[in-house]
Design a protein around this motif. Sequence first.
Motif, PDB file in Angstrom:
ATOM      1  N   ASN A 162       8.761  -4.303  -8.325  1.00  0.00           N
ATOM      2  CA  ASN A 162       7.578  -4.484  -7.478  1.00  0.00           C
ATOM      3  C   ASN A 162       7.336  -3.220  -6.643  1.00  0.00           C
ATOM      4  O   ASN A 162       8.286  -2.609  -6.143  1.00  0.00           O
ATOM      5  CB  ASN A 162       7.820  -5.676  -6.536  1.00  0.00           C
ATOM      6  N   VAL A 163       6.104  -2.850  -6.506  1.00  0.00           N
ATOM      7  CA  VAL A 163       5.676  -1.655  -5.757  1.00  0.00           C
ATOM      8  C   VAL A 163       6.571  -0.433  -6.041  1.00  0.00           C
ATOM      9  O   VAL A 163       6.876   0.351  -5.135  1.00  0.00           O
ATOM     10  CB  VAL A 163       5.529  -1.915  -4.227  1.00  0.00           C
ATOM     11  N   GLY A 200       8.182 -10.662  -4.532  1.00  0.00           N
ATOM     12  CA  GLY A 200       8.241  -9.477  -5.375  1.00  0.00           C
ATOM     13  C   GLY A 200       9.500  -9.504  -6.235  1.00  0.00           C
ATOM     14  O   GLY A 200      10.560  -9.931  -5.774  1.00  0.00           O
ATOM     15  N   TRP A 202      -2.901  -0.657   3.002  1.00  0.00           N
ATOM     16  CA  TRP A 202      -1.644  -1.298   2.587  1.00  0.00           C
ATOM     17  C   TRP A 202      -0.463  -0.681   3.330  1.00  0.00           C
ATOM     18  O   TRP A 202       0.393  -1.396   3.882  1.00  0.00           O
ATOM     19  CB  TRP A 202      -1.453  -1.162   1.069  1.00  0.00           C
ATOM     20  N   PHE A 238       2.223  -2.576   5.623  1.00  0.00           N
ATOM     21  CA  PHE A 238       3.514  -2.943   5.028  1.00  0.00           C
ATOM     22  C   PHE A 238       4.606  -1.864   5.086  1.00  0.00           C
ATOM     23  O   PHE A 238       5.760  -2.156   4.796  1.00  0.00           O
ATOM     24  CB  PHE A 238       3.310  -3.350   3.563  1.00  0.00           C
ATOM     25  N   ALA A 267       5.208 -14.642  -0.785  1.00  0.00           N
ATOM     26  CA  ALA A 267       5.232 -13.245  -0.322  1.00  0.00           C
ATOM     27  C   ALA A 267       6.045 -13.066   0.956  1.00  0.00           C
ATOM     28  O   ALA A 267       5.677 -12.265   1.812  1.00  0.00           O
ATOM     29  CB  ALA A 267       3.797 -12.719  -0.134  1.00  0.00           C
ATOM     30  N   PHE A 309      14.008  -7.282  -4.037  1.00  0.00           N
ATOM     31  CA  PHE A 309      13.202  -7.595  -5.218  1.00  0.00           C
ATOM     32  C   PHE A 309      14.144  -7.914  -6.391  1.00  0.00           C
ATOM     33  O   PHE A 309      14.542  -7.001  -7.134  1.00  0.00           O
ATOM     34  CB  PHE A 309      12.320  -6.397  -5.605  1.00  0.00           C
ATOM     35  N   TYR A 361       2.066  -4.411  -8.213  1.00  0.00           N
ATOM     36  CA  TYR A 361       2.845  -5.609  -7.887  1.00  0.00           C
ATOM     37  C   TYR A 361       3.456  -6.228  -9.149  1.00  0.00           C
ATOM     38  O   TYR A 361       2.837  -6.268 -10.207  1.00  0.00           O
ATOM     39  CB  TYR A 361       1.943  -6.661  -7.232  1.00  0.00           C
ATOM     40  N   ARG A 384       5.407  -9.940  -9.678  1.00  0.00           N
ATOM     41  CA  ARG A 384       5.797 -11.152  -8.956  1.00  0.00           C
ATOM     42  C   ARG A 384       6.872 -11.928  -9.685  1.00  0.00           C
ATOM     43  O   ARG A 384       6.951 -11.914 -10.927  1.00  0.00           O
ATOM     44  CB  ARG A 384       4.596 -12.103  -8.755  1.00  0.00           C
ATOM     45  N   TRP A 398      13.271  -4.326   1.611  1.00  0.00           N
ATOM     46  CA  TRP A 398      12.907  -5.408   0.700  1.00  0.00           C
ATOM     47  C   TRP A 398      14.039  -5.820  -0.222  1.00  0.00           C
ATOM     48  O   TRP A 398      14.963  -5.055  -0.485  1.00  0.00           O
ATOM     49  CB  TRP A 398      11.700  -4.975  -0.159  1.00  0.00           C
ATOM     50  N   HIS A 438      10.896 -11.765  -0.185  1.00  0.00           N
ATOM     51  CA  HIS A 438      11.370 -10.392  -0.443  1.00  0.00           C
ATOM     52  C   HIS A 438      11.655  -9.624   0.850  1.00  0.00           C
ATOM     53  O   HIS A 438      12.213  -8.530   0.802  1.00  0.00           O
ATOM     54  CB  HIS A 438      10.392  -9.609  -1.344  1.00  0.00           C
ATOM     55  N   TRP A 439      11.270 -10.201   2.009  1.00  0.00           N
ATOM     56  CA  TRP A 439      11.656  -9.584   3.282  1.00  0.00           C
ATOM     57  C   TRP A 439      13.028 -10.068   3.752  1.00  0.00           C
ATOM     58  O   TRP A 439      13.515  -9.616   4.783  1.00  0.00           O
ATOM     59  CB  TRP A 439      10.617  -9.909   4.365  1.00  0.00           C
TER      60      TRP A 439
HETATM   61  C1  BEZ Z   1       4.584  -8.018  -1.886  1.00  0.00           C
HETATM   62  O1  BEZ Z   1       5.017  -7.889  -3.020  1.00  0.00           O
HETATM   63  O2  BEZ Z   1       3.916  -8.993  -1.548  1.00  0.00           O
HETATM   64  C2  BEZ Z   1       4.920  -6.978  -0.909  1.00  0.00           C
HETATM   65  C3  BEZ Z   1       5.852  -6.046  -1.221  1.00  0.00           C
HETATM   66  C4  BEZ Z   1       6.196  -5.090  -0.325  1.00  0.00           C
HETATM   67  C5  BEZ Z   1       5.606  -5.067   0.884  1.00  0.00           C
HETATM   68  C6  BEZ Z   1       4.667  -5.989   1.195  1.00  0.00           C
HETATM   69  C7  BEZ Z   1       4.320  -6.953   0.304  1.00  0.00           C
END
Ligand code: BEZ
Length: 256
Positions: free
Chosen positions: A139-140, A135, A202, A206, A105, A166, A245, A247, A164, A108-109
């Motif tokens: 994702n999200v 991610g 959340w 985030f 985790a 992804f 999510y 993954r 992010w 993706h940053w």
């Molecule tokens: C995650 O997929 O873990 C995630 C995605 C965006 C922000 C924070 C966490």
Amino acid sequence: MNEQSDSPAQDWSAEGYARNARFVAELGEPVVDWLAPKPGERVLDVGCGDGALTASIVARGADVVGVDSSLSLVEAARARGIDARVMDVYALPFRQEFDAGFSNAALHWMREPDLALANIARALKPRGRFVGEMGAQGNVAAISTAILAVLRAHGIDGEARWPWYFPTPAEYAERLETHGFVVLRMELIPRPTPLPTGMRGWLDTFANPFLAGVNDDERGAILEEVTSLLAPSLRGRAGAWTADYVRLRFAAQLER
Ligand code: BEZ
């Protein structure tokens, strides 16, 4: 965990992370299983955060160095007895030192994935393994679309603040191969994820990169609007929230 060099900084608080994101480490245990660390192995945990999952690798007998760019999270990891260091993945100093790299985790940053992968590959011994989860594309998706929509209504360009990366499995596999890895295993895992402290918890943890420079009143209004926009799709009848999510989990090994 905040490695993006071209977007607003994420402001991590170890206390907020422990409250709102404990599930991240709990759900990361299968990634440690994929790593299968052996006693005495040296492992580099990239984006170790507060070390909750790093501790699980240590418990399996490996000698782990955790790196993260957040001082607050590194201090929390050190408080667990972990050898954690404040370090930017784009400037990793290690050369052929580790039997394996690990990341949960955090990738993706890292909006410069090639630079991150080049530095991770260079830190590994020949034939070193790299196992991670991040991610994936999609994702999200609902959460981020709601954020972008509400920001737009407030005259803020959310896309310019997008924090992010992804990737699709094919894209990330290609990048791994470009950096000398052979992909041993890769899975795309849709994983609706219960949020113990709800959508607001959340977002508070985030969504900060989208809200840099926004005053507290407007920030509160934006997060309320995002939350109410998401309620029909991500809040259950009993009030429990789930994040959408998806993954990407992989195990790779340097070809030589
Ligand atoms: C995650 O997929 O873990 C995630 C995605 C965006 C922000 C924070 C966490």
